[in-house]
Enzyme design. Structure first.
Site, PDB file in Angstrom:
ATOM      1  N   ARG A   1      -2.887   7.054   0.236  1.00 17.73           N
ATOM      2  CA  ARG A   1      -2.197   6.652  -0.983  1.00 17.73           C
ATOM      3  C   ARG A   1      -1.425   7.818  -1.621  1.00 17.73           C
ATOM      4  NH1 ARG A   1      -2.155   2.376  -4.130  1.00 17.73           N
ATOM      5  NH2 ARG A   1      -1.623   2.710  -6.313  1.00 17.73           N
TER       6      ARG A   1
ATOM      7  N   ASP B   1     -14.546   8.934  -8.898  1.00 15.91           N
ATOM      8  CA  ASP B   1     -14.795   9.410  -7.533  1.00 15.91           C
ATOM      9  C   ASP B   1     -16.218   9.937  -7.349  1.00 15.91           C
ATOM     10  OD1 ASP B   1     -12.251   8.724  -6.804  1.00 15.91           O
ATOM     11  OD2 ASP B   1     -11.419  10.730  -7.049  1.00 15.91           O
TER      12      ASP B   1
ATOM     13  N   LYS C   1      -8.194  17.908  -2.728  1.00 19.15           N
ATOM     14  CA  LYS C   1      -7.344  16.979  -1.963  1.00 19.15           C
ATOM     15  C   LYS C   1      -6.289  16.367  -2.865  1.00 19.15           C
ATOM     16  CE  LYS C   1      -8.918  12.621  -1.348  1.00 19.15           C
ATOM     17  NZ  LYS C   1      -7.995  11.597  -1.834  1.00 19.15           N
ATOM     18  N   ASN C   2      -6.726  15.901  -4.035  1.00 18.66           N
ATOM     19  CA  ASN C   2      -5.793  15.155  -4.888  1.00 18.66           C
ATOM     20  C   ASN C   2      -4.797  16.051  -5.624  1.00 18.66           C
ATOM     21  OD1 ASN C   2      -6.825  12.825  -3.957  1.00 18.66           O
ATOM     22  ND2 ASN C   2      -8.212  12.466  -5.685  1.00 18.66           N
TER      23      ASN C   2
ATOM     24  N   ASP D   1      -7.782   3.866   0.085  1.00 25.97           N
ATOM     25  CA  ASP D   1      -9.144   3.348   0.190  1.00 25.97           C
ATOM     26  C   ASP D   1      -9.282   1.930  -0.327  1.00 25.97           C
ATOM     27  OD1 ASP D   1     -10.372   5.635   1.212  1.00 25.97           O
ATOM     28  OD2 ASP D   1     -10.236   6.578  -0.757  1.00 25.97           O
TER      29      ASP D   1
HETATM   30  N1  EPU Z   1      -2.935   1.289 -12.072  1.00 23.21           N
HETATM   31  C1  EPU Z   1      -2.104   0.241 -12.396  1.00 23.21           C
HETATM   32  N2  EPU Z   1      -0.762   0.370 -12.148  1.00 23.21           N
HETATM   33  C2  EPU Z   1      -0.243   1.496 -11.575  1.00 23.21           C
HETATM   34  C3  EPU Z   1      -1.083   2.562 -11.260  1.00 23.21           C
HETATM   35  C4  EPU Z   1      -2.440   2.434 -11.521  1.00 23.21           C
HETATM   36  O1  EPU Z   1      -2.552  -0.780 -12.897  1.00 23.21           O
HETATM   37  O2  EPU Z   1       0.981   1.538 -11.373  1.00 23.21           O
HETATM   38  C5  EPU Z   1      -4.370   1.182 -12.334  1.00 23.21           C
HETATM   39  C6  EPU Z   1      -5.211   1.179 -11.041  1.00 23.21           C
HETATM   40  O3  EPU Z   1      -5.278  -0.110 -10.473  1.00 23.21           O
HETATM   41  C7  EPU Z   1      -6.553   1.692 -11.525  1.00 23.21           C
HETATM   42  C8  EPU Z   1      -6.170   2.637 -12.669  1.00 23.21           C
HETATM   43  O4  EPU Z   1      -4.810   2.345 -13.000  1.00 23.21           O
HETATM   44  O5  EPU Z   1      -7.298   0.638 -12.035  1.00 23.21           O
HETATM   45  C9  EPU Z   1      -6.273   4.106 -12.369  1.00 23.21           C
HETATM   46  O6  EPU Z   1      -5.643   4.398 -11.152  1.00 23.21           O
HETATM   47  P1  EPU Z   1      -4.817   5.720 -10.915  1.00 23.21           P
HETATM   48  O7  EPU Z   1      -3.389   5.358 -10.746  1.00 23.21           O
HETATM   49  O8  EPU Z   1      -5.180   6.754 -11.901  1.00 23.21           O
HETATM   50  O9  EPU Z   1      -5.370   6.157  -9.485  1.00 23.21           O
HETATM   51  P2  EPU Z   1      -4.512   6.789  -8.337  1.00 23.21           P
HETATM   52  O10 EPU Z   1      -3.539   7.723  -8.913  1.00 23.21           O
HETATM   53  O11 EPU Z   1      -4.045   5.758  -7.401  1.00 23.21           O
HETATM   54  C10 EPU Z   1      -5.991   8.916  -7.988  1.00 23.21           C
HETATM   55  C11 EPU Z   1      -6.807   9.504  -6.890  1.00 23.21           C
HETATM   56  C12 EPU Z   1      -8.069   8.700  -6.683  1.00 23.21           C
HETATM   57  C13 EPU Z   1      -8.854   8.671  -7.991  1.00 23.21           C
HETATM   58  C14 EPU Z   1      -7.965   8.118  -9.125  1.00 23.21           C
HETATM   59  C15 EPU Z   1      -8.636   8.156 -10.475  1.00 23.21           C
HETATM   60  C16 EPU Z   1      -5.116  10.419  -5.456  1.00 23.21           C
HETATM   61  C17 EPU Z   1      -4.419  10.395  -4.149  1.00 23.21           C
HETATM   62  N3  EPU Z   1      -6.040   9.501  -5.655  1.00 23.21           N
HETATM   63  O12 EPU Z   1      -5.640   7.615  -7.550  1.00 23.21           O
HETATM   64  O13 EPU Z   1      -8.825   9.397  -5.709  1.00 23.21           O
HETATM   65  O14 EPU Z   1      -9.985   7.852  -7.843  1.00 23.21           O
HETATM   66  O15 EPU Z   1      -6.747   8.888  -9.196  1.00 23.21           O
HETATM   67  O16 EPU Z   1      -9.013   9.435 -10.795  1.00 23.21           O
HETATM   68  O17 EPU Z   1      -4.836  11.261  -6.303  1.00 23.21           O
HETATM   69  C18 EPU Z   1     -10.299   9.639  -3.888  1.00 23.21           C
HETATM   70  O18 EPU Z   1      -9.960  10.826  -3.852  1.00 23.21           O
HETATM   71  O19 EPU Z   1     -11.261   9.194  -3.199  1.00 23.21           O
HETATM   72  C19 EPU Z   1      -9.568   8.719  -4.751  1.00 23.21           C
HETATM   73  C20 EPU Z   1      -9.659   7.400  -4.626  1.00 23.21           C
END
Ligand code: EPU
Length: 422
Positions: free
Chosen positions: A99, A311, A27-28, A123
């Site tokens: 997201r 995850d 998915k991601n 989420d």
């Molecule tokens: N963060 C910041 N500032 C930002 C971006 C992120 O402080 O501008 C922080 C977040 O608050 C968090 C940390 O960095 O504490 C890591 O977040 P990240 O940005 O890596 O997560 P994401 O890109 O929003 C993706 C996946 C998530 C998965 C995370 C970590 C997608 C659509 N989502 O989220 O997947 O948990 O990476 O691997 O790619 C899921 O599939 O259920 C899911 C939640």
């Protein structure tokens, strides 16, 4: 794929998972790859696409930007026809639902020089800021502001720059990559995320004509090019879905072969399962996880890749809830990912949250109860927990699970579980 919010899974506990399942693409990965198709006019085709509702929503977003999108769930393909001129507004109503959709910011800015993208949803797993995405776009020369719930970015032309990420954020890395491939000059993303899905997106961009060095490492160097071409790309297998089945196999003292999965993307989780007493056999097209006795308790700490994936933290807690002994689960990535613990406690799990730790005392069996799903991975964990509870567990709000797991109930049934959807 159709779902209704009142859908529920009915899980009768007691089955041992055994047999074979096949996992589709991640998915991601696929959500970002759909956004990447916007970078090149013409027809791109993605394969190994999972039949999940997030793909449908992302397709709707691409259509709202002028692309034609056709999904063939049986073949696992999505075909995207991108016109010469695409829209530059991603409406809140679509972006709020997933997201992953926020990564259209990079392609829109790169192709149109301006973008208006609704602030993302997703989420309920903690605070999820976008400051690193916005700072990255600003480093590439965009003027960025937040107006009435929309991110508004304008750039005459994007210009490559060195960018240091405070946190190796998956989507900030991806958004910057998607903008930098068409920027003028060199961009270096330092402390980039190393998740396999980031590498898969970079591989697809290279096949489209982008110049990216350091794929898979924490330093990505992008030499901007003037134009990209459409592509056919096969999405990397979903390591989180594969890991969920692996954990389910160990919880139920089962024997499951997970086809299509890449064990090398799950080094840490599989090592933990071996520590718990399981046997993992890696083959050419997947791996097999089996265990004869009750799993032993093991501590787990989540971290960015190659650490233990956040995850898989909810399924890991479900496993520890029936393991032999006590363990400590530590969540280091999201600050609100223990919301589902109360539902696990309703199932009789002995869990105590202290800050970003959960203390787990394993029980022989859980106790069936109606429970409510709050996010994709919590949903998967509660369904697995239902498999090791006495009686019938009703898991409400399965729409969350359908966002990330294709036909989860049917796949579990094929492994011998008594799971139905009402
Ligand atoms: N963060 C910041 N500032 C930002 C971006 C992120 O402080 O501008 C922080 C977040 O608050 C968090 C940390 O960095 O504490 C890591 O977040 P990240 O940005 O890596 O997560 P994401 O890109 O929003 C993706 C996946 C998530 C998965 C995370 C970590 C997608 C659509 N989502 O989220 O997947 O948990 O990476 O691997 O790619 C899921 O599939 O259920 C899911 C939640």
């Amino acid at each position: 794929m159709t779902t209704a919010p009142q859908d529920r899974f009915v899980v009768r506990g007691g089955a041992r998972l055994a047999g074979e399942v096949t996992v589709a693409g991640a998915k991601n990965s696929v959500l970002k790859q759909l956004a990447a198709t916007l970078l090149a006019p013409g027809r791109s085709v993605l394969s190994n696409v999972p039949d999940i509702s997030d793909v449908v929503i992302m397709g709707d977003l691409l259509r709202s930007l002028g692309a034609s999108v056709s999904c063939d769930p049986a073949a696992g393909t999505v075909t995207v026809d991108v016109p010469d001129t695409i829209g530059d507004v991603a409406e809140y109503d679509l972006v709020r639902r997933i997201r992953g959709s926020f990564v259209v910011l990079g392609p829109l800015l790169a192709r149109r020089g301006r973008a208006r993208v609704g602030m993302p949803g997703g989420d309920a797993i903690g605070s999820r800021q976008i400051d690193l995405h916005l700072a990255g776009m600003a480093r590439l020369g965009a003027e960025v502001s937040v107006e009435h719930g929309y991110v508004v970015a304008e750039a005459g032309a994007l210009v490559g720059a060195p960018i240091w990420l405070d946190i190796p954020s998956v989507m900030a890395t991806e958004n910057i990559l998607l903008a930098a491939v068409l920027a003028k000059g060199t961009t270096v993303i330092d402390n980039a995320a190393r998740e396999p899905e980031v590498g898969d997106l970079a591989d697809m961009l290279v096949a489209m004509g982008a110049q990216i060095d350091g794929i898979g490492s924490s330093t990505l160097t992008v030499e901007g090019v003037q134009a990209l071409r459409p592509v056919e790309h096969r999405t990397v297998p979903d390591r989180i879905v594969a890991g969920t089945f692996a954990i389910g196999a160990v919880m139920t003292r089962g024997d499951v072969t997970i086809r299509g999965a890449r064990a090398q993307h799950l080094d840490m989780p599989l090592a933990k399962l071996v520590e718990a007493g399981a046997t993992v056999d890696v083959g050419t097209d997947g791996f097999r996880v089996s265990i004869a006795d009750r799993p032993r308790a093991v501590d787990v700490s989540t971290l960015y890749y190659p650490g233990f994936p956040t995850d898989l933290q909810p399924p890991a807690i479900a496993l520890q809830a029936v393991a032999d002994g006590s363990s400590m689960l530590t969540e280091n990535v999201f600050d609100g990912r223990f919301a589902f613990v109360d539902e696990m406690v309703r199932l009789g799990a002995d869990l105590h949250v202290a800050g970003h730790h959960v203390m787990v005392r394993g029980r022989h069996q859980l106790s069936s109860a109606p429970v409510q799903v709050s996010d994709i991975r919590a949903g998967a964990a509660l369904i697995l927990a239902g498999l090791v509870a006495d009686g019938v567990t009703e898991v409400y709000d399965t729409g969350h699970v359908d966002r990330g797991y294709a036909c989860f109930d049917a796949q579990l049934r094929s492994l011998g579980a008594d799971v139905t959807r009402t």
